[in-house]
Design a protein around this motif. Sequence first.
Motif, PDB file in Angstrom:
ATOM      1  N   LEU A  65      -9.368  -2.762   8.263  1.00 56.10           N
ATOM      2  CA  LEU A  65      -8.189  -3.321   7.601  1.00 56.10           C
ATOM      3  C   LEU A  65      -8.525  -4.581   6.805  1.00 56.10           C
ATOM      4  N   THR A  66      -9.535  -5.321   7.225  1.00 59.91           N
ATOM      5  CA  THR A  66      -9.980  -6.481   6.457  1.00 59.91           C
ATOM      6  C   THR A  66     -10.558  -6.030   5.120  1.00 59.91           C
ATOM      7  N   VAL A  67     -11.372  -5.000   5.128  1.00 63.68           N
ATOM      8  CA  VAL A  67     -11.944  -4.474   3.881  1.00 63.68           C
ATOM      9  C   VAL A  67     -10.831  -4.003   2.950  1.00 63.68           C
ATOM     10  N   ILE A  68      -9.890  -3.209   3.480  1.00 62.22           N
ATOM     11  CA  ILE A  68      -8.808  -2.671   2.646  1.00 62.22           C
ATOM     12  C   ILE A  68      -7.955  -3.800   2.076  1.00 62.22           C
ATOM     13  N   GLY A  69      -7.632  -4.787   2.899  1.00 66.36           N
ATOM     14  CA  GLY A  69      -6.829  -5.916   2.413  1.00 66.36           C
ATOM     15  C   GLY A  69      -7.537  -6.703   1.330  1.00 66.36           C
ATOM     16  N   MET A 108       0.450   5.008  13.290  1.00 66.89           N
ATOM     17  CA  MET A 108      -0.828   5.712  13.294  1.00 66.89           C
ATOM     18  C   MET A 108      -1.198   6.076  14.723  1.00 66.89           C
ATOM     19  N   ASN A 109      -1.223   7.377  14.991  1.00 66.86           N
ATOM     20  CA  ASN A 109      -1.713   7.880  16.274  1.00 66.86           C
ATOM     21  C   ASN A 109      -3.194   8.169  16.065  1.00 66.86           C
ATOM     22  N   LEU A 110      -4.022   7.290  16.567  1.00 68.10           N
ATOM     23  CA  LEU A 110      -5.468   7.353  16.369  1.00 68.10           C
ATOM     24  C   LEU A 110      -6.087   8.084  17.555  1.00 68.10           C
ATOM     25  N   VAL A 111      -6.513   9.314  17.324  1.00 65.16           N
ATOM     26  CA  VAL A 111      -7.076  10.143  18.385  1.00 65.16           C
ATOM     27  C   VAL A 111      -8.591  10.143  18.197  1.00 65.16           C
ATOM     28  N   GLY A 112      -9.231   9.107  18.723  1.00 64.81           N
ATOM     29  CA  GLY A 112     -10.651   8.896  18.511  1.00 64.81           C
ATOM     30  C   GLY A 112     -11.530  10.007  19.027  1.00 64.81           C
ATOM     31  N   ALA A 113     -11.195  10.572  20.167  1.00 69.80           N
ATOM     32  CA  ALA A 113     -12.018  11.624  20.757  1.00 69.80           C
ATOM     33  C   ALA A 113     -12.042  12.886  19.891  1.00 69.80           C
ATOM     34  N   GLU A 114     -11.048  13.030  19.004  1.00 66.14           N
ATOM     35  CA  GLU A 114     -10.964  14.212  18.142  1.00 66.14           C
ATOM     36  C   GLU A 114     -11.205  13.874  16.668  1.00 66.14           C
ATOM     37  N   ASN A 115     -11.579  12.635  16.382  1.00 67.53           N
ATOM     38  CA  ASN A 115     -11.862  12.181  15.012  1.00 67.53           C
ATOM     39  C   ASN A 115     -10.715  12.478  14.047  1.00 67.53           C
ATOM     40  N   ARG A 116      -9.510  12.159  14.472  1.00 63.08           N
ATOM     41  CA  ARG A 116      -8.368  12.382  13.590  1.00 63.08           C
ATOM     42  C   ARG A 116      -7.294  11.335  13.853  1.00 63.08           C
ATOM     43  N   LEU A 117      -6.448  11.182  12.857  1.00 56.28           N
ATOM     44  CA  LEU A 117      -5.290  10.311  13.011  1.00 56.28           C
ATOM     45  C   LEU A 117      -4.090  10.978  12.380  1.00 56.28           C
ATOM     46  N   HIS A 118      -2.949  10.733  12.993  1.00 59.42           N
ATOM     47  CA  HIS A 118      -1.670  11.179  12.451  1.00 59.42           C
ATOM     48  C   HIS A 118      -0.998   9.932  11.905  1.00 59.42           C
ATOM     49  N   LEU A 119      -0.453  10.025  10.695  1.00 58.15           N
ATOM     50  CA  LEU A 119       0.228   8.878  10.100  1.00 58.15           C
ATOM     51  C   LEU A 119       1.650   9.281   9.756  1.00 58.15           C
ATOM     52  N   LEU A 120       2.593   8.526  10.308  1.00 60.74           N
ATOM     53  CA  LEU A 120       4.010   8.760  10.034  1.00 60.74           C
ATOM     54  C   LEU A 120       4.599   7.497   9.423  1.00 60.74           C
ATOM     55  N   VAL A 121       5.684   7.669   8.684  1.00 59.30           N
ATOM     56  CA  VAL A 121       6.317   6.532   8.021  1.00 59.30           C
ATOM     57  C   VAL A 121       7.814   6.551   8.306  1.00 59.30           C
ATOM     58  N   ALA A 122       8.386   5.363   8.433  1.00 55.47           N
ATOM     59  CA  ALA A 122       9.832   5.192   8.551  1.00 55.47           C
ATOM     60  C   ALA A 122      10.241   4.115   7.556  1.00 55.47           C
ATOM     61  N   ASP A 123      11.050   4.482   6.577  1.00 47.64           N
ATOM     62  CA  ASP A 123      11.587   3.527   5.611  1.00 47.64           C
ATOM     63  C   ASP A 123      12.986   3.144   6.053  1.00 47.64           C
ATOM     64  N   LEU A 127       0.826  -1.201   0.000  1.00 43.83           N
ATOM     65  CA  LEU A 127       0.000   0.000   0.000  1.00 43.83           C
ATOM     66  C   LEU A 127       0.860   1.250   0.000  1.00 43.83           C
ATOM     67  N   MET A 128       0.270   2.314  -0.523  1.00 44.59           N
ATOM     68  CA  MET A 128       0.885   3.642  -0.489  1.00 44.59           C
ATOM     69  C   MET A 128       0.316   4.346   0.744  1.00 44.59           C
ATOM     70  N   PRO A 129       1.164   4.856   1.625  1.00 46.31           N
ATOM     71  CA  PRO A 129       0.677   5.410   2.891  1.00 46.31           C
ATOM     72  C   PRO A 129      -0.409   6.478   2.753  1.00 46.31           C
ATOM     73  N   GLY A 130      -0.265   7.423   1.851  1.00 45.63           N
ATOM     74  CA  GLY A 130      -1.266   8.480   1.711  1.00 45.63           C
ATOM     75  C   GLY A 130      -2.612   7.947   1.262  1.00 45.63           C
ATOM     76  N   ALA A 131      -2.603   7.091   0.245  1.00 51.04           N
ATOM     77  CA  ALA A 131      -3.848   6.495  -0.252  1.00 51.04           C
ATOM     78  C   ALA A 131      -4.482   5.620   0.826  1.00 51.04           C
ATOM     79  N   PHE A 132      -3.652   4.908   1.578  1.00 48.96           N
ATOM     80  CA  PHE A 132      -4.146   4.080   2.672  1.00 48.96           C
ATOM     81  C   PHE A 132      -4.867   4.933   3.713  1.00 48.96           C
ATOM     82  N   ALA A 133      -4.262   6.048   4.116  1.00 48.28           N
ATOM     83  CA  ALA A 133      -4.872   6.909   5.138  1.00 48.28           C
ATOM     84  C   ALA A 133      -6.211   7.454   4.657  1.00 48.28           C
ATOM     85  N   LEU A 134      -6.280   7.874   3.403  1.00 44.41           N
ATOM     86  CA  LEU A 134      -7.539   8.398   2.865  1.00 44.41           C
ATOM     87  C   LEU A 134      -8.627   7.330   2.847  1.00 44.41           C
ATOM     88  N   ARG A 135      -8.269   6.112   2.432  1.00 48.94           N
ATOM     89  CA  ARG A 135      -9.258   5.025   2.416  1.00 48.94           C
ATOM     90  C   ARG A 135      -9.663   4.651   3.836  1.00 48.94           C
TER      91      ARG A 135
END
Length: 197
Positions: A49-53, A149-164, A7-15
Amino acid sequence: MFSQHVLMPGAFALRFVELLPEYLPGVDTGAFEPTDRRRCWNKTLNAVLTVIGKEDSLTVAVQNPMMTLLKDQASLLWQRDGASVFAMTTGWGNRSELEMSLEWLEAFKCPQKLFVYSCTKWQEAVLDQIRAALFRYPYHMEGEQYLFMNLVGAENRLHLLVADLARSGRHASADNTFLRPVAGSPFSWATKPKVSK
């Protein structure tokens, strides 16, 4: 050596944020306390994640004998032709629970890994802890990609970082464990409107 990611991280986050409202329970999910809230988030993560996979024709294993589940944590594996191509685990709870889950994920070998946690306070300190864990681990494989993925449910947002990880083995410097935000991060999701009875 790993050269291909599923997966591509940006497209994954949007989906992910597109699908997430469909799978959220009808209750306030709030913070990730050691209660039913963790289990609700685990079910939601596994469903999304099951749907995306499956959209990518991958075999999805929510329960797999190769994956040891830590208490109140979730894990999931995507496979193609019997080979693991993506692994996810959560690090809900305190900093030691986060560390144990991350160490488990580091030891599991596959090209792409997703680590999901929740932190509203001390976000930089948690990122420093993640960087230090990646730096300490001596058995990285060239081409591994970690998504955090820092999933901040109470604020309806997530931060996504990548390390290659560009090299196998222990890294010579902390520069090789650079975490960078995925373009567009943080990502937000809309709450599903409540149906009136």
